[in-house]
Design an enzyme around this catalytic site. Structure first.
Site, PDB file in Angstrom:
ATOM      1  CG  ASP A   1       6.046  80.862  23.894  1.00 32.35           C
ATOM      2  OD1 ASP A   1       6.296  80.702  22.689  1.00 32.35           O
ATOM      3  OD2 ASP A   1       4.975  80.498  24.412  1.00 32.35           O
ATOM      4  CB  SER A   2       7.332  83.249  19.539  1.00 30.62           C
ATOM      5  OG  SER A   2       6.052  82.612  19.567  1.00 30.62           O
TER       6      SER A   2
ATOM      7  N   GLY B   1       3.479  84.303  20.397  1.00 32.33           N
ATOM      8  CA  GLY B   1       2.368  83.906  19.530  1.00 32.33           C
ATOM      9  C   GLY B   1       1.158  83.479  20.345  1.00 32.33           C
TER      10      GLY B   1
ATOM     11  CG  ASP C   1       3.184  79.203  17.597  1.00 37.20           C
ATOM     12  OD1 ASP C   1       3.476  80.249  18.238  1.00 37.20           O
ATOM     13  OD2 ASP C   1       2.671  78.221  18.134  1.00 37.20           O
TER      14      ASP C   1
ATOM     15  N   GLY D   1       0.331  73.233  19.827  1.00 38.72           N
ATOM     16  CA  GLY D   1      -1.114  73.390  19.831  1.00 38.72           C
ATOM     17  C   GLY D   1      -1.830  72.514  20.835  1.00 38.72           C
TER      18      GLY D   1
ATOM     19  CG  ASP E   1       6.523  76.098  29.133  1.00 37.80           C
ATOM     20  OD1 ASP E   1       6.331  75.518  28.053  1.00 37.80           O
ATOM     21  OD2 ASP E   1       5.812  77.056  29.510  1.00 37.80           O
TER      22      ASP E   1
ATOM     23  CB  CYS F   1       8.885  66.941  50.688  1.00 33.47           C
ATOM     24  SG  CYS F   1       9.378  68.256  49.561  1.00 33.47           S
TER      25      CYS F   1
ATOM     26  CB  CYS G   1      11.042  71.566  49.340  1.00 34.22           C
ATOM     27  SG  CYS G   1       9.485  71.846  50.208  1.00 34.22           S
TER      28      CYS G   1
ATOM     29  CB  CYS H   1       8.424  69.634  53.224  1.00 30.79           C
ATOM     30  SG  CYS H   1       6.974  69.667  52.130  1.00 30.79           S
TER      31      CYS H   1
ATOM     32  CG  HIS I   1       5.794  71.429  48.239  1.00 34.29           C
ATOM     33  ND1 HIS I   1       6.497  70.394  48.803  1.00 34.29           N
ATOM     34  CD2 HIS I   1       4.756  70.859  47.571  1.00 34.29           C
ATOM     35  CE1 HIS I   1       5.904  69.248  48.519  1.00 34.29           C
ATOM     36  NE2 HIS I   1       4.839  69.495  47.766  1.00 34.29           N
TER      37      HIS I   1
END
Lengths: 409, 409
Positions: free
Chosen positions: A98-99, A101, A152, A220, A270, A308, A310, A313, A339
């Site tokens: 990410d910039s 901003g 931005d 935004g 993200d 699950c 993972c 779990c 998890h």
């Protein structure tokens, strides 16, 4: 319009019929990314509490780094000297930066925004710095991320006049970022601004969408507006973005927002939410969020989620995880993070399968049959807990990522 | 003398000629432990920052749990209900539990020691509790550790008269622990006390050594006496312990003390030092300790140790580790802990090979040719840093393990 051969290429494989969901593959210099994709956030050159090996095991494909944080500490020159961000943090998969901003505009206290750039004070030592479009491109080229973002201005979503000016500035900055960008193995994404106003959003999508970026982000949203506003805007703005380039909704990462974002044609997401909640003892299940700190889990031998796969779990009970949280053991953050990341990455993989099978609408219905959105109180509680913990640890109180309702912003 | 068939059996394979070093195998209900062995400490049912999977990958064989901490939180009944400590913490290898004696006697503030037991206040909430020999056996049987320790009184090493009385009490308590112990898949070790006084140590070694325990620990060392005193006492007391049972030096874990302890015939060691130092940014190398926080590591592309095979050294530079420490990232604690545990476990494995090859004296000489012991200032710095961090985190300031010079005690 700049025409440029970007290193990142996007193959759109399938667009759903009943929804606007898309499945594709984004090719980057550090490997392919199947979309739709959720990117874990590694603000300070580490996804908090997690190793690159674990990220690979979770089948994470692309992760985020942050220009603002890495510029201040340890510095872009140092990372470049040590072989770039991939090598520095031991992650050989794709990285998006990410910039900065959003972070700069989220800072409290003195700052000055002009057409040339933005002057801000470091949250670490109060020192003065200036970000210009050219500098954030230069920093990201030094970091060597696969995807870089333009600078931005992320403005308060309800102030129309200010937003209109900030949007125009964001467009001029986008052009300057494009002009400054050199690194052939890095691709630049533009960012659409405009708050919650359809005329601004349309103007921004058309302006940014015509500049020839490798992909386009919606920057935004998820900054304080209501969920209803967010979905309404997504409905409106996503179809305005070029269909042959990836679409990226920044700072979004609750399970329900991922499902609704994918259904509206977003390819990349993200958010710090899964990792931040995990450190606070909250975990995702198909029924909604669970706060493992609660006494009800004291003697519960069940895993977080019965089916699950993972590591957490497969090996540990809710009772054990609650014990670790209460005893302030670091392992709690690790196991809960594993998890939560698994939960979101798995959700994205299952959506991709559904899209390719033409069953996204059925997937979405099944998701909503089980999933209960965390109520406002739970969100508020998590936020205040987080803030008090951040203060106690002497941690940054600058936002680490464009957030959802749980952001510290 | 109690005669008992303990579940833990010790096969002595080889005793060195030039030194007193021994190599053996200790068979436990949860697997074999090759000795000499270093046991990572998992005070609160977790080796801090590390998963059981990582412990297996590090080839850790036996780990420690702590009666005092687990009794207070989450409680022995709860752990028993959830299937015992092994299942609770997801570790299927051997576990040794310390009796809590050391922790209780290290607590500040109100406590009363009588022949029946010791009254103390919880460091968590100030509540009053009483440990008797019978209760600490009962708690450890509920935890289900492979090796349980008797309740002992760990007294100030320089006060002869008090020490003599504490030693007598420790012997009476040892008999009561033996009488109370029932669980057939758990073996009980006795603890020798007597501070730094040869007559007391001899009396204690003879008394405890004749009671028929499965193994014998030296409990009153590494609690503030000088290094020279510690080695002198080890020279004296180790040969007094039965040769056919494992000998355990509690709370010792610096590389130099492990080498000198092994050379004096000790089989088992444990200490929080490697994990605690790691969280503080200090790591072991064959040349001595390195503090990764120092600015000199800012741009160092080298791993902690060039020829090290641990995950950390295989993937990350000193510069990256320093960045994580400065940025207060949890991954720093993880990666440094992996390295420090690997370093000590590897040191023990190499000593075992040397013993079996009859080359322990050469090994020890080579070790000392390279290794520089941390100086007093470095130790003091680590200690004060640790203490200030412990306060900031709201962590326990009770000692978590019998310590070496770096203990918080």
């Amino acid at each position: 319009m700049t025409t440029r051969d970007w290193a990142v290429r996007f193959d759109l494989q399938h667009t759903d019929g009943a929804t606007l969901a898309r499945a594709g593959v984004m090719h980057t210099p550090h490997g392919a990314v199947a979309t739709p994709v959720f990117c874990p956030v590694g603000t300070q050159a580490t996804v908090k509490a997690i190793t690159p090996r674990e990220l690979h095991e979770l089948q994470a494909s692309m992760i985020l780094g942050n220009t603002y944080h890495l510029y201040l500490r340890p510095g872009a020159e140092l990372i470049a000297e040590l072989g770039g961000l991939h090598r520095f943090m031991g992650w050989d998969g794709p990285i998006l930066t990410d910039s900065g901003g959003f972070q700069v505009f989220s800072l409290e206290g003195l700052r000055r925004i002009g057409d040339d750039g933005v002057v801000f004070r470091s949250h670490i030592d109060g020192s003065l710095h200036t970000f210009t479009p050219e500098l954030v491109v230069d920093i990201q080229e030094k970091l060597g991320s696969d995807i870089a973002m333009v600078l931005d201005e992320c403005a308060e979503p309800h102030d129309y006049d200010y937003l209109a000016g900030a949007m125009e500035r964001t467009h001029r900055w986008a052009e300057r970022c494009l002009a400054a960008h050199r690194r052939p193995d890095q691709s630049l994404f533009g960012i659409v601004q405009g708050g919650i106003h359809q005329d601004l959003l349309r103007a921004s999508a058309e302006a940014i969408g015509s500049m020839g970026f490798a992909g386009h982000a919606i920057g935004g949203l998820s900054v304080g507006e209501s969920k209803a506003d967010m979905l309404r805007i997504l409905d409106f703005v996503t179809p305005l973005l070029p269909a042959d380039r990836p679409r990226y909704l920044m700072g979004v990462g609750s399970p329900e927002d991922l499902v609704e974002g994918v259904a509206r044609g977003v390819d990349i997401f993200d958010c710090v939410l899964p990792t931040r909640l995990a450190r606070n003892g909250a975990v995702f299940t198909p029924e909604g969020r669970l706060n493992l700190r609660n006494a009800v889990h004291r003697d519960d031998p069940r895993p977080i989620q019965e089916d699950c796969t993972c590591y957490t779990c497969q090996h540990f009970s809710r009772a054990y995880l609650r014990h670790l949280i209460v005893a302030q053991e670091m392992l709690a953050a690790r196991l809960n993070t594993l998890h939560n990341l698994h939960f979101l990455l798995d959700l994205m993989r299952r959506m991709r399968v559904a899209i390719l099978a033409g069953e996204m609408e059925a997937f979405r219905e099944e998701f909503w049959e089980r999933y209960q959105v965390a109520n406002a109180e739970a969100r508020e509680l998590n936020r205040s807990r987080w803030n008090s913990r951040a203060r106690r640890d002497g941690a940054n109180d600058v936002a680490t990522s464009r957030g959802d309702g749980d952001s510290t912003r």
